[in-house]
Design a protein around this motif. Structure first.
Motif, short mmCIF file in Angstrom:
data_model
loop_
_atom_site.label_atom_id
_atom_site.label_comp_id
_atom_site.label_asym_id
_atom_site.label_seq_id
_atom_site.Cartn_x
_atom_site.Cartn_y
_atom_site.Cartn_z
N HIS A 5 4.34 2.30 -1.22
CA HIS A 5 3.73 0.97 -1.31
C HIS A 5 2.23 0.99 -0.98
N ALA A 9 -1.00 -0.83 -3.20
CA ALA A 9 -2.08 -1.63 -2.63
C ALA A 9 -3.44 -0.99 -2.89
N SER A 12 -4.42 -1.38 -6.55
CA SER A 12 -4.85 -2.76 -6.84
C SER A 12 -6.27 -3.01 -6.34
N GLY A 13 -6.56 -2.53 -5.14
CA GLY A 13 -7.90 -2.71 -4.58
C GLY A 13 -8.96 -1.96 -5.37
#
Length: 112
Positions: A5, A9, A12-13
């Protein structure tokens, strides 16, 4: 095992940052984006406030590490507290570094 996970993240960043950078560059190249002195003075202060928030959150997460291995009834409020702490730390640091002033926020509220 992979990064799980955390990878989602991080991806996405990174994608969001790359999107902003490419759009900003394209707008600047076409003459639609002009950064004035006020913006250029505030960007380093905003970055400093963000780094400070990251340091606060890293310290708080380390101090609360046991809570994040507890049952969900404890983990969820701990995470909510960590999120609130991050938001509060960022707001305080933005004001302390003068990246923004309360008058700026009031002006934004009047425009909305």
């Amino acid at each position: 095992q992979g990064i799980g996970h955390v990878g989602i993240a991080a991806a996405s960043g990174i994608a969001a940052f790359l999107n902003i950078a490419l759009l900003g560059w394209a707008l600047w190249r076409k003459g639609f984006l002009k950064l004035d002195d006020r913006v250029l003075r505030r960007v380093p202060r905003i970055l400093l406030a963000a780094a400070g928030m990251g340091a606060v959150l890293a310290g708080a997460e380390a101090a609360m590490a046991d809570l994040f291995t507890a049952p969900a009834a404890i983990r969820v409020p701990a995470l909510a507290g960590l999120i609130a702490l991050g938001g509060g730390a960022y707001a305080l640091l933005v004001l302390l570094t003068r990246a923004a002033a309360l008058s700026d926020l009031k002006a934004l509220r009047r425009r909305a």
